[in-house]
Design a protein around this motif. Structure first.
Motif, short mmCIF file in Angstrom:
data_model
loop_
_atom_site.label_atom_id
_atom_site.label_comp_id
_atom_site.label_asym_id
_atom_site.label_seq_id
_atom_site.Cartn_x
_atom_site.Cartn_y
_atom_site.Cartn_z
N ILE A 12 14.73 -38.97 -3.36
CA ILE A 12 13.57 -38.40 -4.05
C ILE A 12 13.73 -36.89 -4.16
CG2 ILE A 12 11.08 -37.99 -3.91
CD1 ILE A 12 10.88 -40.73 -2.48
N ASN A 13 14.12 -36.23 -3.08
CA ASN A 13 14.31 -34.77 -3.11
C ASN A 13 15.41 -34.38 -4.09
OD1 ASN A 13 12.50 -33.21 -1.50
ND2 ASN A 13 13.35 -34.15 0.35
N ARG A 14 16.48 -35.15 -4.13
CA ARG A 14 17.56 -34.85 -5.08
C ARG A 14 17.07 -34.98 -6.51
NH1 ARG A 14 20.68 -37.31 -1.01
NH2 ARG A 14 20.40 -39.40 -1.90
N GLN A 15 16.25 -36.00 -6.77
CA GLN A 15 15.73 -36.20 -8.12
C GLN A 15 14.79 -35.07 -8.51
OE1 GLN A 15 16.60 -38.82 -10.41
NE2 GLN A 15 15.69 -37.18 -11.62
N ILE A 16 14.02 -34.56 -7.56
CA ILE A 16 13.13 -33.43 -7.85
C ILE A 16 13.95 -32.20 -8.25
CG2 ILE A 16 11.52 -31.79 -6.81
CD1 ILE A 16 10.43 -34.11 -5.14
N ILE A 17 15.02 -31.94 -7.51
CA ILE A 17 15.87 -30.80 -7.83
C ILE A 17 16.49 -30.96 -9.21
CG2 ILE A 17 17.99 -29.59 -7.18
CD1 ILE A 17 17.28 -30.27 -4.25
#
Length: 302
Positions: free
Chosen positions: A13-18
């Motif tokens: 999820i954090n990677r997708q946000i970035i």
């Protein structure tokens, strides 16, 4: 834009946000807080829409816990940005199985660094919000006793477990009533109120809190009456030696203010929507000690 992430992890999820920031610009800049919504038992989309309204005044990251049925231990999620997220970025977590019991573990990696955390329970008031996994990490904890089957008992439980940072939207809904009553009382010669009469909808926690506030501040008798056919507070009358002070709002929009020796005044007093109430509570991160004292007064005098 809504980005679905089935069977995912908080790292993904954090990677997708970035990645989304790189594609759509740094939309997370200027976020002032993280709003964590425990939507268990609530309409998650309605809660998100409400939070999006409030986010236009308070840009924030919104993390929504919306557990789904199923025994499989998994986490589905979606990220909402742009037009689907108001002035925020929205992360919807849909855990199932054992992951439902670890909300704090799922939320923690997604919090904005060095930003205040506010928790909101749109349904299902926890008996002790500050001791829940999400409540422990939050500076402010917002519940809503509206719709509780027995609001009196719920308020007593909230009083017994009150901690600085707790508040309730049933209290927020009477902010304007309290301001009007205080201003009207300032204009009478003898402010010794002998009795306060409040009339409104049945099972209203707001009426109970308003009555407790008046009793605590004016040391007067309180008379509460109800009507199953109305919504919200209908009228309040304060009996003073100078005459009666009354606020009457039969239509839920405009109110008539009556005061001793003065002509009637019509004032706008529309019923507050959920987005307005939430936005008001997001304006402050300090303790609402008046609310805590009113809760204690209600429990003591019940």
């Amino acid at each position: 834009m809504i980005i679905p992430l089935p069977h995912t992890t908080t790292g993904e999820i954090n990677r997708q946000i970035i990645d989304s920031r790189k594609e759509g610009g740094a939309f997370a800049l200027g976020r002032v807080m993280t709003l964590v919504i425990d939507a268990t038992g609530a309409d998650a989309d309605y809660a998100i829409d409400t939070a999006n309204v409030a986010s236009r005044e308070h840009p924030c990251r919104i993390i929504v816990m919306a557990p789904q049925d199923g025994d499989e231990d998994r986490l589905d999620a979606e990220i909402r940005v742009g037009g689907d997220a108001g002035a925020s970025e929205v992360i919807v977590l849909r855990p199932s199985g054992e992951q439902v019991n670890h909300a704090d573990t799922l939320v923690t990696p997604l919090l904005l660094p060095d930003a205040p955390i506010v928790a909101w329970w749109p349904a299902g008031v926890p008996a002790n919000a500050s001791e829940t996994g999400i409540g422990k990490m939050a500076q402010r904890r917002i519940t809503d006793t509206k719709g509780e089957e027995n609001p009196g008992d719920t308020l007593c439980k909230l009083s017994a477990n009150y901690r600085d940072g707790d508040t309730d939207l049933a209290w927020t809904r009477v902010t304007r009533w309290r301001a009007l009553l205080a201003a009207a009382l300032e204009q009478v010669t003898d402010r010794a109120v002998s009795k306060a009469r409040i009339h409104g909808d049945t099972n209203s926690a707001s009426i109970l809190l308003l009555g407790a506030w008046l009793q605590r501040n004016l040391d007067c008798e309180i008379e509460l009456t109800y009507d199953d056919k109305v919504a919200g507070i209908q009228h309040i009358v304060l009996e003073t030696p100078s005459g009666e002070i009354g606020i009457f709002r039969p239509d839920g929009h405009n109110a008539t203010l009556t005061q001793p020796g003065q002509p009637e005044h019509v004032i706008a007093l529309p019923a507050r929507n959920l987005g307005d109430c939430l936005a008001e509570e997001l304006r402050r991160l300090d303790a609402d000690r008046v609310y805590g004292e009113v809760l204690a007064s209600y429990k003591e005098n019940r």
